[in-house]
Motif scaffolding. Sequence first.
Motif, PDB file in Angstrom:
ATOM      1  N   ASP A   1       0.816  -1.211   0.000  1.00  0.00           N
ATOM      2  CA  ASP A   1       0.000   0.000   0.000  1.00  0.00           C
ATOM      3  C   ASP A   1       0.851   1.262   0.000  1.00  0.00           C
ATOM      4  N   PRO A   2       0.618   2.184  -0.936  1.00  0.00           N
ATOM      5  CA  PRO A   2       1.360   3.435  -0.942  1.00  0.00           C
ATOM      6  C   PRO A   2       0.784   4.477   0.016  1.00  0.00           C
ATOM      7  N   VAL A   3      -0.422   4.230   0.523  1.00  0.00           N
ATOM      8  CA  VAL A   3      -1.111   5.222   1.351  1.00  0.00           C
ATOM      9  C   VAL A   3      -0.722   5.096   2.817  1.00  0.00           C
ATOM     10  N   LEU A   4      -0.728   3.882   3.331  1.00  0.00           N
ATOM     11  CA  LEU A   4      -0.494   3.660   4.757  1.00  0.00           C
ATOM     12  C   LEU A   4       0.976   3.457   5.100  1.00  0.00           C
ATOM     13  N   ALA A   5       1.847   3.537   4.088  1.00  0.00           N
ATOM     14  CA  ALA A   5       3.252   3.180   4.301  1.00  0.00           C
ATOM     15  C   ALA A   5       4.168   4.387   4.398  1.00  0.00           C
ATOM     16  N   SER A   6       3.659   5.540   4.789  1.00  0.00           N
ATOM     17  CA  SER A   6       4.479   6.748   4.809  1.00  0.00           C
ATOM     18  C   SER A   6       5.670   6.623   5.757  1.00  0.00           C
ATOM     19  N   GLU A   7       5.518   5.837   6.820  1.00  0.00           N
ATOM     20  CA  GLU A   7       6.601   5.683   7.793  1.00  0.00           C
ATOM     21  C   GLU A   7       7.824   5.005   7.183  1.00  0.00           C
ATOM     22  N   VAL A   8       7.612   4.173   6.167  1.00  0.00           N
ATOM     23  CA  VAL A   8       8.721   3.395   5.618  1.00  0.00           C
ATOM     24  C   VAL A   8       9.100   3.859   4.215  1.00  0.00           C
TER      25      VAL A   8
END
Length: 432
Positions: A137-144
């Motif tokens: 997922d590109p949306v929920l993965a901002s931390e990584v």
Amino acid sequence: MVDIYIIDLLVIGTLLLMVTLGSGWISRLPLSFAIIYLVVGIVLGPYGFGLIQLRRDDVFNAELLQRLTEFVVIVSVFGCGLKIVRPLRWKDWNITTRLIGLLMPISIFALAVVGKLFLGMEWGEAILLGAILAPTDPVLASEVQLTDTNDQDELRFGLTSEGGLNDALAFPFVYFGIYALKDNNWNNWLKDWILVDLIWAIAAGIVMGIVVAKGVVWIDKKIQKRRPADELMEDFVALSTILLTYSITEIVNGYGFLAVFVAGLVIQRSYQNPEKPLAQLEFIERIEKLLEVGTILLLGSILLFQPMLNYGAQSLLVIILLFLVIRPLGAWISTIGMRNLKFPRRKLHSGARWLFGWFGIRGVGSLYYLAYAFGNGLKGEAAEQIAWITYSTIVVSVLVHGVSATPLMKWYERNIASKTNANPPATIDEFD
């Protein structure tokens, strides 16, 4: 009696205020914003106040879910493209090629085998399950993901480019599963699938992403020379680029997700002033954060205890195998022989390889593909089975990856990234 819509606005406004003002504390905790949104969504759903109702009288509004998640994904993948400033050379994108060309097919095939052998699915249903759950997922993965345009970390780059591309490149396999659902005789449609859904749609997505983005930039530069746009309105060029690229690509039967990602890459490289794409990226990230709130709230509101319990054993099997076996082993296989980009004599650190395996975050992309399948032939018992396995997998991903992302990335930055980015020790060969 106060209108439920007004109460929804009150709750969402309160939530936004709380997470915004508390973001300084939340960002330091092993806790993602998505977890908060999910819990609030459950509270607002049928087990709480019943303020959000995507399901009324046992009729599920799949079209609303599809359109919302579709918009969230195109905004997010465009942002992924804007973040990447790496040269468009094969060696620089080696990790992306491996994650897309090896890891994604491995994940789809392995999940399909699980569906066929252990869940009692037909091959069409099993392949569709694999295609829905394979994309990260590109949306929920901002931390990584990449933190900014100056970030060149290989792990973050790989996860960002993978998230930007596999939401598009899983589409052929979704179509494959849908066709197989409708017709068990693959010979009746396999040729058309290869020519249209595999070759043409991918090629059209790449070409249209380049052409439309170049066209927008050309028009922007021409008009700005004559009369600059209003400063408050200028960032909307990014949103117009997304919508134009996606819609025109879909009209010619290309993959709009792929086109929008490519458009982001093109926009990043088309302005002499680096501040222009950076301003667009900041604008897009704000929109993405707002859309994330709505999407995860909806996810929380559609969860039902009894169906999740009915398919709980199957969901647990898929989750354990996907998160602990399929993705980690697939990532390890895909990165065999992978070298450090800066220092080719060094192999990719084993810790980074395992983190590629762990951070296979599932989320909005899977929700979109599920909703799309609902509208294109997925129904009955197969629809219920695939849907509740998908919902459960996303929920667990939001929880376990949300909790683990911050401490694991801090560990990575401290123990791997800092050493990887340091100058390598000199060797005799280097002085010769």
